[in-house]
Design an enzyme around this catalytic site. Sequence first.
Site, mmCIF file in Angstrom:
data_model
loop_
_atom_site.group_PDB
_atom_site.id
_atom_site.type_symbol
_atom_site.label_atom_id
_atom_site.label_comp_id
_atom_site.label_asym_id
_atom_site.label_seq_id
_atom_site.Cartn_x
_atom_site.Cartn_y
_atom_site.Cartn_z
ATOM 1 N N VAL A 13 68.657 10.489 -27.583
ATOM 2 C CA VAL A 13 68.710 9.307 -28.604
ATOM 3 C C VAL A 13 69.121 10.946 -29.860
ATOM 4 O O VAL A 13 69.615 9.794 -31.258
ATOM 5 C CB VAL A 13 67.655 9.002 -28.679
ATOM 6 N N GLU A 14 68.386 11.487 -29.318
ATOM 7 C CA GLU A 14 68.068 11.859 -31.202
ATOM 8 C C GLU A 14 69.101 13.321 -31.802
ATOM 9 O O GLU A 14 69.692 13.128 -32.924
ATOM 10 C CB GLU A 14 66.896 12.704 -31.474
#
Length: 333
Positions: A128-129
Amino acid sequence: MLFENFNVKLQRIGLALSAFMVTSFVQANDFAQHPQYQNFKLKTMQTYGLSAEQVDWAMNGSKNLPNIINIMNRPGESKPWYEYKKNFLAESTIQRGVRFKNQYADTLNRAEQQFGVPQSIILGILGVETGFGANKGSFITRDALATLGFGYERRAQYFQDELSALIAWSYKDGIPANSVVGSYAGAVGYPQFMPSNIPKFGVDYDGNGHIDLRNSAVDAIGSIANYLAQHGWQRDQPIAFAARYQGNNADAIIAKDLTQPTPYGALKVQGISPLNPIVKIDDLDMVNVIQLQENYGPAYYLTYPNFQVITTYNRSRMYATALWLLGTEIASR
């Protein structure tokens, strides 16, 4: 006499040249005249033991980036869940995650054993990051933090403190402050740690004597696991279960504060239960109910304290759900 005059002229030329060279390296600092800059500089000096010259030199050439304020005012979390999750639960991201998992299998297993954090959650955060390092950000971190610290009133002090931490870290690491790039909000490296979190939670997991979250995936894996463990991760405990709600007052059961869970038994009688009938939850288990918006209507999840630990990384419930589901899918393949 002529020879002496010639030497004096050479000395003057040398002094002028030196002054020119020093001046040529000093570039405009867009924030130097800001009303809060001197207080920021003083606090940075007092907190980290730096001199005024060191702070000014680290800020040399810093630029105001107004577009960052615009981005902050329209965050991705303003989308409904069914749109938000498309950014992360894509097949291409899952496949990239599977390759990353295979490449760093030994490190992921080591971190899981040492810190008690499932590798699925570590993978979810990395996915996600930064898409497993594919997109670590392209903003000069110093300039992003300064823009927010001196221009985003709602959280100005927070971003000024992170700018101070970045400057101190750059001197400790022996790197120019303007050489660090990251997200528009000032987060850095594979795991997108804010600068103040690097010395607090960063781990030299590859054993080379240096914490490098920008270039070492191994350090990033260990640091994420360490961060979550230090924020209260409970080893071998659940994270969340999809749920169904059959009551008529959802607002009464949806958690307002994830740090204040409720015994499942007290929620069960109000109509919430696991979506999968195989899942059994003890009435004394401390859980929360969250609601996300699917395109067909509301979706519910029963979340455990470990889910709340994820939200210390990012407060968004959609963020925590997305990385949990992404990591679970990658780990299952």
